[in-house]
Motif scaffolding. Structure first.
Motif, short mmCIF file in Angstrom:
data_model
loop_
_atom_site.label_atom_id
_atom_site.label_comp_id
_atom_site.label_asym_id
_atom_site.label_seq_id
_atom_site.Cartn_x
_atom_site.Cartn_y
_atom_site.Cartn_z
N LYS A 183 84.91 50.15 108.70
CA LYS A 183 83.98 49.29 109.75
C LYS A 183 85.31 48.59 109.99
N GLN A 184 85.79 48.00 108.56
CA GLN A 184 87.12 47.04 108.59
C GLN A 184 87.94 48.24 109.47
N ALA A 185 88.49 49.28 109.10
CA ALA A 185 89.55 49.88 109.70
C ALA A 185 89.64 50.11 111.20
N HIS A 186 88.24 50.21 111.27
CA HIS A 186 88.00 50.95 112.98
C HIS A 186 88.09 49.11 113.48
N GLN A 187 88.05 48.44 112.83
CA GLN A 187 88.46 47.34 114.30
C GLN A 187 89.21 46.73 114.58
N HIS A 188 90.48 47.45 113.45
CA HIS A 188 91.67 47.24 114.00
C HIS A 188 92.68 47.65 114.52
N PRO A 189 93.18 46.51 115.01
CA PRO A 189 94.09 47.35 116.36
C PRO A 189 95.00 48.05 116.30
N TYR A 190 95.30 48.02 114.99
CA TYR A 190 96.91 48.59 114.40
C TYR A 190 96.10 50.20 113.95
#
Ligand code: PLP
Length: 420
Positions: A183-190
C-alpha cells in the motif's frame, strides 16, 4: 547427453581428455562444459513454450564473466545480490533490464548503481530497505521498479544453511506485513510495483514446498487485486535441486510445468532465479593426488585441491562424486578420506571413498559448477584455481590461476618509522 564421460577408460570434458587440460592449465582447475550450461538453460526456456517468462540466472552460483556472457547470449536475465555481481553482468553483455537485484543488505551505493544501470527490479526485503530505496528514488527523481520478497514460512526440507523461507530465517518480509508495504509503495510517486517475489531455499528436492510458497503468493496477489494494486510478474526464486549422489530432484520440465499450472491463469510473467540447476552439473574440479598417507586407523589421500577451492563438503557436509581421470585396471581395494593440504580437520573433499589410486593420479570432483569457485578463498594463502571452459574440442582459459602477486596486490608493508 552427458558432458563428462569415459572414452577408452579416460575421462573427458566434451571432446577433451582431462589429462590434456591438467597438462595445459595445471591443477587444481575448474572445468566447465559449454554444452552442459547451454542445455540446462535451454531446458528451462523450452519448457515454458509460449508462456511468458523471464529466467534470471542466479549469478552467485557461478559468476565467471564468460559463463555470464554465454547465458546472456542465450537470452538469460540475471539475479544479482551485490554491485559486484551487477557489474559482472554488465561486463558480460547482460541486459540490465532483465536483472533482479536481490539481497537483504543493499547499500546506498548499490541502490544508486542499480538505478543508474536501469535494473529491471529491486527485490525489497524489509521496510527499512523500502524507505531507503524510496528516499534515493525521490532524491534522484528516478522511478525505482520494485517487488517485495516475501517470506512465506514454508519448510523447504533442505540443509538448514540453505533454507531461506522459514519465518526464523533472515530473508524476506513476513507475508502478513507485506500488504501494508505494498500500500505504501503504491502511493509513492517514485516507486513502480513490478511484482511479488520469494526464494525459499536451495537444493530443493520436492515440489511441495514450492507449491505451498506459490499458493501463499497467490493469496497475496488476490489481496492486491482487491486493493487495485496491479503487478506484472511473480518471481518464484531459485532453488531447484540437482543430483549429486542419489537424490531424485524433480526434472526441470516437471518443475516448470508445475509453475505454469499454478500461475498461468493469472496472466502474469513467471520469473525464476535458478542457479544450481543450471551450473552445478556443468562443471568439475580437476585435482591431483599428491600423497598417499595410510595410517592404522584410516587412509588419507592428500590432493592439491582443498576446502578453500571447494567448501561445500566442509560447510554443508555435501557429497560430490570423485572419479579417477583414468579408469584403473583393477577394482579398488581401499577406502580413502580425500583431504586437502589446508590446516583444518574440516578440510575434506570426500570421506570413505573406494578408489584405486596412486600418487600423481588425476581425479575429478564432479558437480562442482555451482557454489564452487564462487565460494573459494585464499585461506592458507593458497592461490585460487584456474577456470577453463570446454567447447567440443576447444578449450578456453576463462580465469587464470592466481599468482602470489595477485594475492598481495592490495597489501602494503608498514613504513619504516612504524616498525622501530
Ligand atoms: C541463491 C539464490 C538463488 C539461487 O538459488 P539456487 O538454489 O542456486 O537455484 C535465487 N534467488 C535468490 C534470491 C538467491 O539468494
Amino acid at each position: 547427453m552427458t558432458y563428462f564421460q569415459y572414452q577408452n577408460k579416460e575421462l573427458y570434458a566434451e571432446q577433451v581428455p582431462l589429462q590434456t587440460l591438467a597438462e595445459q592449465f595445471g591443477t587444481p582447475c575448474y572445468v566447465y562444459s559449454k554444452a552442459a550450461l547451454t542445455d540446462a538453460y535451454q531446458t528451462f526456456s523450452k519448457a515454458f513454450k509460449e508462456t511468458a517468462h523471464q529466467i534470471c540466472y542466479a549469478v552467485k552460483a557461478n559468476s565467471n564473466i564468460a559463463v555470464l556472457q554465454l547465458l546472456a547470449q542465450l537470452g538469460a536475465g540475471f539475479d544479482v545480490v551485490s554491485e559486484g555481481e551487477l557489474k559482472r553482468v554488465l561486463k558480460a553483455g547482460g541486459d540490465p533490464t532483465k536483472v533482479v537485484f536481490s539481497g537483504i543488505g543493499k547499500t546506498e551505493s548499490e541502490i544508486n548503481f542499480g538505478l543508474s544501470s536501469h535494473v529491471g527490479c529491486f527485490n525489497i526485503e524489509s521496510e527499512a530497505e523500502l524507505i531507503r530505496i524510496a528516499h534515493i528514488a525521490t532524491t534522484r527523481q528516478h522511478i525505482a521498479p520494485i517487488s517485495f520478497r516475501v517470506n512465506p514460512d514454508v519448510n523447504p526440507k533442505t540443509h538448514p544453511y540453505i533454507a531461506t523461507g522459514l519465518k526464523e530465517n533472515k530473508f524476506g518480509i513476513p507475508i502478513t506485513q507485506a500488504i501494508d508495504l505494498y500500500k505504501q509503495a503504491h502511493q509513492h510517486p517514485y516507486l513502480h510495483i513490478k511484482g511479488i517475489a520469494c526464494h525459499i531455499g536451495s537444493q530443493l528436492l520436492e515440489l511441495k514446498p514450492i507449491e505451498a510458497a506459490i499458493s501463499h503468493l497467490l493469496e497475496l496477489h488476490d489481496q492486491l487485486n482487491t486493493l487495485n494494486i496491479p503487478i506484472d510478474h511473480i518471481d518464484v526464486g531459485g532453488g531447484l535441486g540437482v543430483r549429486y549422489r542419489d537424490e531424485h530432484p524433480p526434472s526441470i520440465e516437471a518443475y516448470v510445468e508445475t509453475l505454469i499450472s499454478l500461475l498461468k491463469q493469472r496472466q502474469l510473467c513467471i520469473c525464476l532465479e535458478p542457479g544450481r540447476a543450471i551450473a552445478a552439473n556443468a562443471g568439475l574440479l580437476l585435482t591431483r593426488a599428491d600423497y598417499l598417507k595410510p595410517t592404522s586407523d584410516k587412509n588419507f589421500l592428500i590432493i592439491d585441491a582443498a576446502m578453500n577451492d571447494l567448501i561445500r563438503p566442509s560447510l554443508y557436509q555435501a557429497w560430490q562424486p570423485i572419479l579417477p581421470c583414468k579408469e584403473p585396471q583393477t577394482q579398488a581395494s581401499q577406502e580413502w578420506d580425500i583431504v586437502g593440504p589446508v590446516c583444518e580437520t574440516g578440510d575434506f573433499l570426500g570421506k570413505a571413498r573406494s578408489l584405486n589410486v596412486k600418487q600423481g593420479d588425476l581425479l575429478a570432483i564432479m558437480s562442482a559448477g555451482a557454489y564452487g569457485f564462487t565460494m573459494s578463498s585464499n585461506y592458507n594463502s593458497r592461490n585460487r584455481a584456474a577456470e577453463v571452459m570446454v567447447d567440443q574440442d576447444k578449450t578456453y582459459l576463462i580465469r587464470a590461476r592466481e599468482s602470489f602477486d595477485d594475492q598481495i596486490r592490495l597489501e602494503t608493508l608498514l613504513p619504516e618509522q612504524a616498525i622501530i
